[in-house]
Design a protein around this motif. Sequence first.
Motif, short mmCIF file in Angstrom:
data_model
loop_
_atom_site.label_atom_id
_atom_site.label_comp_id
_atom_site.label_asym_id
_atom_site.label_seq_id
_atom_site.Cartn_x
_atom_site.Cartn_y
_atom_site.Cartn_z
N TYR A 84 103.45 9.76 42.60
CA TYR A 84 104.09 11.00 42.13
C TYR A 84 104.57 11.79 43.35
N PRO A 85 105.81 12.29 43.35
CA PRO A 85 106.39 12.95 44.54
C PRO A 85 105.90 14.37 44.73
N ALA A 86 104.62 14.53 45.01
CA ALA A 86 104.05 15.86 45.22
C ALA A 86 103.02 15.81 46.33
N THR A 87 102.77 16.96 46.94
CA THR A 87 101.65 17.10 47.87
C THR A 87 100.42 17.37 47.03
N LYS A 88 99.41 16.52 47.16
CA LYS A 88 98.22 16.61 46.31
C LYS A 88 97.02 17.04 47.15
N ILE A 89 96.38 18.13 46.74
CA ILE A 89 95.28 18.71 47.51
C ILE A 89 94.05 18.86 46.63
N VAL A 90 92.92 18.38 47.13
CA VAL A 90 91.65 18.59 46.44
C VAL A 90 91.13 19.98 46.76
N THR A 91 90.70 20.70 45.76
CA THR A 91 90.04 22.00 45.94
C THR A 91 88.68 21.90 45.27
N THR A 92 87.63 21.97 46.05
CA THR A 92 86.29 21.68 45.52
C THR A 92 85.21 22.43 46.28
N LEU A 93 83.99 22.32 45.80
CA LEU A 93 82.83 22.88 46.50
C LEU A 93 82.10 21.80 47.29
N TYR A 94 82.50 20.53 47.09
CA TYR A 94 81.79 19.42 47.71
C TYR A 94 82.36 19.10 49.09
N SER A 95 81.51 19.12 50.11
CA SER A 95 81.95 18.80 51.47
C SER A 95 81.32 17.52 52.00
N ASP A 96 80.62 16.77 51.13
CA ASP A 96 79.92 15.56 51.57
C ASP A 96 80.86 14.37 51.60
N ASP A 97 80.45 13.34 52.33
CA ASP A 97 81.27 12.14 52.49
C ASP A 97 81.52 11.41 51.17
N ASP A 98 80.56 11.48 50.26
CA ASP A 98 80.69 10.77 48.99
C ASP A 98 81.85 11.29 48.15
N HIS A 99 82.28 12.52 48.42
CA HIS A 99 83.44 13.08 47.72
C HIS A 99 84.67 13.07 48.61
N LEU A 100 84.49 13.38 49.89
CA LEU A 100 85.62 13.51 50.82
C LEU A 100 86.41 12.21 50.97
N PHE A 101 85.76 11.14 51.42
CA PHE A 101 86.48 9.91 51.72
C PHE A 101 87.08 9.24 50.48
N PRO A 102 86.35 9.18 49.36
CA PRO A 102 86.99 8.63 48.16
C PRO A 102 88.21 9.43 47.73
#
Length: 243
Positions: A84-102
């Motif tokens: 999809y031609p958009a800039t996609k940004i995650v906004t979350t409370l999780y800063s751990d690797d299990d959420h970040l890298f996936p």
Amino acid sequence: MAVKVLILEDNPVARSFLCRVVRESFSDAIVITEAGDLETARRHISLTGGSQGLHGVDPFKLIMVDLELPDGNGMELLSELAHYPATKIVTTLYSDDDHLFPALQCGADGYLLKEDRFEVLVEELQKIVRGQPPLSPAIARRLLTHFRPGGGDTTAPDSGFMPPPFTTSRPVPIERKPDHERLTPRESEVLTYLSKGFTIKEIASLMGIKWFTVNDHIKSIYKKLNVSSRAEAAVLASKQGLV
């Protein structure tokens, strides 16, 4: 034409906060669509060309995605929107690797923590205009630590995810591409400006187009040249006579 933004966030207070952040971050006219769950987000996206944004309706140019949602996980949507031609940004409370890298591997172009101050989020979101990935300071430090020699691999051993390739890419020779993979005249123009040090916003002004459109061209350039930064792109383009 106004830039269309989709904010997927189930918490009404957080959603309102993110709307204010977006309006404060960009000087362009903005139209924000809000969604509180995956089903609603998918419905809005289907009206703008489906998962690839191809059906003639002006697609969203910025999509902000929460991870934990009432009817699923935001990573599902990121995977669906890979093209999809958009800039996609995650906004979350999780800063751990299990959420970040996936999340990064699923296609996120940035990763912001909702707990950051309003001013910090605005500043990080504005990095899109300067051609930089929007990353909360804590996330940027985590990535640096992860890839620094001796930093160790902090990804959960059984997660099955590898670090995103753009974080460790190095310049490689450009192989001759078939015609459809070569830079278009518009992409070559963008690359020329990039190599001269212009910001995305300056390039947009010079070319008379929206900065989100410039951002789309840059993504395509990086993909075609197999690079991850303007410096790499400029060096390779100069060596190959592309600019």
